[in-house]
Write an enzyme that holds these catalytic residues in place. Structure first.
Site, mmCIF file in Angstrom:
data_model
loop_
_atom_site.group_PDB
_atom_site.id
_atom_site.type_symbol
_atom_site.label_atom_id
_atom_site.label_comp_id
_atom_site.label_asym_id
_atom_site.label_seq_id
_atom_site.Cartn_x
_atom_site.Cartn_y
_atom_site.Cartn_z
ATOM 1 N N GLU A 60 31.230 18.501 -8.751
ATOM 2 C CA GLU A 60 32.157 18.174 -9.831
ATOM 3 C C GLU A 60 33.443 17.504 -9.334
ATOM 4 O O GLU A 60 33.839 16.446 -9.812
ATOM 5 C CB GLU A 60 32.528 19.445 -10.605
ATOM 6 C CG GLU A 60 31.396 20.080 -11.389
ATOM 7 C CD GLU A 60 31.177 19.434 -12.743
ATOM 8 O OE1 GLU A 60 31.867 18.452 -13.060
ATOM 9 O OE2 GLU A 60 30.298 19.927 -13.482
ATOM 10 N N HIS A 117 31.676 14.874 -11.437
ATOM 11 C CA HIS A 117 32.115 15.047 -12.819
ATOM 12 C C HIS A 117 31.928 13.743 -13.606
ATOM 13 O O HIS A 117 32.264 12.664 -13.115
ATOM 14 C CB HIS A 117 33.591 15.453 -12.802
ATOM 15 C CG HIS A 117 34.103 16.027 -14.069
ATOM 16 N ND1 HIS A 117 33.588 17.171 -14.635
ATOM 17 C CD2 HIS A 117 35.124 15.632 -14.895
ATOM 18 C CE1 HIS A 117 34.257 17.458 -15.725
ATOM 19 N NE2 HIS A 117 35.186 16.544 -15.924
ATOM 20 N N SER A 174 33.397 18.513 -20.402
ATOM 21 C CA SER A 174 34.673 18.863 -19.790
ATOM 22 C C SER A 174 35.572 19.566 -20.811
ATOM 23 O O SER A 174 35.218 20.628 -21.311
ATOM 24 C CB SER A 174 35.322 17.603 -19.207
ATOM 25 O OG SER A 174 36.366 17.923 -18.308
#
Length: 500
Positions: free
Chosen positions: A313, A409, A186
């Site tokens: 995500e 995610h 990320s």
């Protein structure tokens, strides 16, 4: 107890398992407070005797409280530390993997339980994780004052300081300073994209792994505007003196207030949907160019790159309530307008997801906007610039009585670290791991360790197989639940898609 000699002094580690030794909380730079606040990281002070390094150091200033992780308290100052796991405490020359945590440049630390390096060390790596400044302390723009320039991107400079520490000290832990792979997720992955085009980071690593890189990089005028908002919320002038007079906790509270204002105001533009005040600043100095442009020009042609993202995500951000809800066609159209999305993109996603509710279309577009499409472009531009690039897709899902467990995610990180049994990841992976999950973790650890050792993760490079990423699944997964929108829908979109 195992003792290691670093450039600053000797440290004492401990047995993390029978075959791996860990040393935690080793300073890689001086505490960035007092006269060093908002400055480039300074060298750590040396010590005499043997420093006990059997516990993580304090986290950088932040207001987040993550499951299983320490929280920051005012007075915690020695926040720039590294942690090392080694299977070769008596010497050797093993490949090194350095991990940069994520957290929207605002929170997170290397002390998260799912980032324990023991499993990767057992696979033959020396593993290093690091802390860096986040939030305003690390990425807030501070105006010059009385001839003093305060650098932007202090968090990136902290990461470089840690990589220099690795180059100078990792041999003492059995690592090869000439064979370093930097990895992250990320914001940590996007930081790596920045490091790849920064002169100050050149030569500090030869390979890079970026999981779910986040796309935003802010122009300096947007960073300066954010400073004015945060300073006003803190009741301080937006000057170096005014900002230095505000404590870290005061700027944290002010940042949280600004974020809440964006959340409450649907007319506030792109930041309304998932307010993220801080990101690397395109300042022309520390970060001279945006990563996509720099990579396409060959800025990191000698660095091998592995990029991975998940198929769903943004489902995580929706599940934890960090993004705005969009459930009507009117709000979806406003979302597209606020981000300046190209004409026809929503219609293309509609065609790919013909029976999906508006919320699902929104989450699919937002996930590709901030993560998936940017991941694709990093691979393409790096290959265009002459670098070797590898692409992967994490699509591990399963169905339980509560519904589908998403490939969202962060779900890939515990698998890549081999830490699927950690209690803190139960939510991310949808319950206790199965035998198939353990097999997937074993395969992903093997890919990471193979790439870090030799540059070969076990599948063809992008040049050899364009558009054919390695797909990570278990035999429990259905492969047809998430149809992909055509990549050509994004052909007219530019990054970053955030307007001042």
């Amino acid at each position: 107890m195992d003792i290691f000699k670093t450039a600053s002094g000797a440290v004492r580690g401990f047995r993390a398992s029978g075959d791996v030794v860990a040393a935690l909380g080793i300073p890689h730079a001086a505490p960035p407070f007092g006269a060093l606040r908002f400055r480039e990281p300074a060298p750590a002070e040396a010590w005499t005797g043997v420093r006990d390094c059997t516990a993580f150091g304090p986290v950088a200033p932040q207001s987040a409280e993550l499951p299983g992780s320490p929280v920051w308290s005012p007075g915690d100052e020695d926040v720039l530390t590294v942690n090392v796991w080694t299977p070769a405490p008596d010497g050797g020359s093993l490949p090194v993997l350095v991990w940069i945590h994520g957290g929207a440049y605002t929170f997170g630390s290397s002390a998260q339980p799912d980032l324990d390096g023991t499993a990767l060390a057992r696979a033959g790596l020396v593993v290093v994780t690091l802390n860096y400044r986040v939030g305003f302390e690390g990425f807030g723009h501070v105006p010059d004052a009385d001839g003093t320039a305060f650098p932007d991107n202090r968090g990136l400079l902290d990461q470089i300081a840690a990589l220099r520490w690795v180059r100078e000290n990792v041999a003492a832990f059995g690592g090869d300073p000439g064979n370093v792979t930097v990895a992250g997720h990320s914001a940590g992955a996007a930081s790596i994209a920045c490091l790849m085009v920064m002169d100050r980071a050149r030569g500090l690593f030869r390979r890079a792994i970026a999981h779910s890189p986040a796309s935003p990089h802010y122009p300096r005028d947007l960073a300066a505007a954010t400073t004015r908002e945060v300073a006003a919320a803190a009741g301080r002038p937006a000057t170096a003196e005014g900002l230095l007079s505000a404590t870290p906790q005061a700027l944290l509270a002010a940042s949280d207030r600004v974020v809440e204002e964006y959340r409450r105001d649907p007319a506030s533009g792109s930041r309304h949907y998932d307010p993220s005040l801080y990101a690397p600043v395109l300042d022309g100095d520390v970060l001279p160019v945006d990563p996509l442009t720099g990579l396409a020009a060959g800025a990191a042609g000698d660095v091998d790159l592995l990029v991975c993202h998940t198929t769903e995500e943004y489902r995580l951000l929706d599940a934890v309530g960090s993004c705005a809800e969009v459930t009507t066609e009117e709000r979806l159209a406003a979302f597209a307008e606020d981000f300046g999305l190209p004409d026809g993109l929503l219609a293309g996603y509609r065609a790919a997801l013909p029976d999906a509710p508006v919320a699902d279309v929104y989450l699919a577009v937002f996930g590709d906007l901030l993560f998936g499409e940017y991941a694709h472009r990093l691979v393409e531009q790096h290959a265009r610039g002459g670098g070797r690039a590898f692409q992967a897709l994490f699509d591990r899902r399963r169905t339980d009585p509560r519904g589908i467990v998403r490939a969202w995610h962060c779900a890939d990180v515990p698998f890549a670290f081999g830490n699927v049994d950690e209690e803190c990841v139960t939510f991310l992976i949808g319950g206790a791991p199965t035998a198939a999950d353990h097999d997937l973790a074993h395969r992903m650890v093997g890919a990471w360790s193979g790439f870090a050792a030799t540059g070969d993760p076990g599948w063809p490079s992008y040049d050899d197989a364009p558009g054919q990423p390695k797909v990570w699944r278990t035999d429990e997964c259905d492969a047809h639940d998430v149809p992909a929108a055509p990549r050509e829908l994004w052909a007219e979109a530019e990054f970053p898609l955030l307007r001042p």
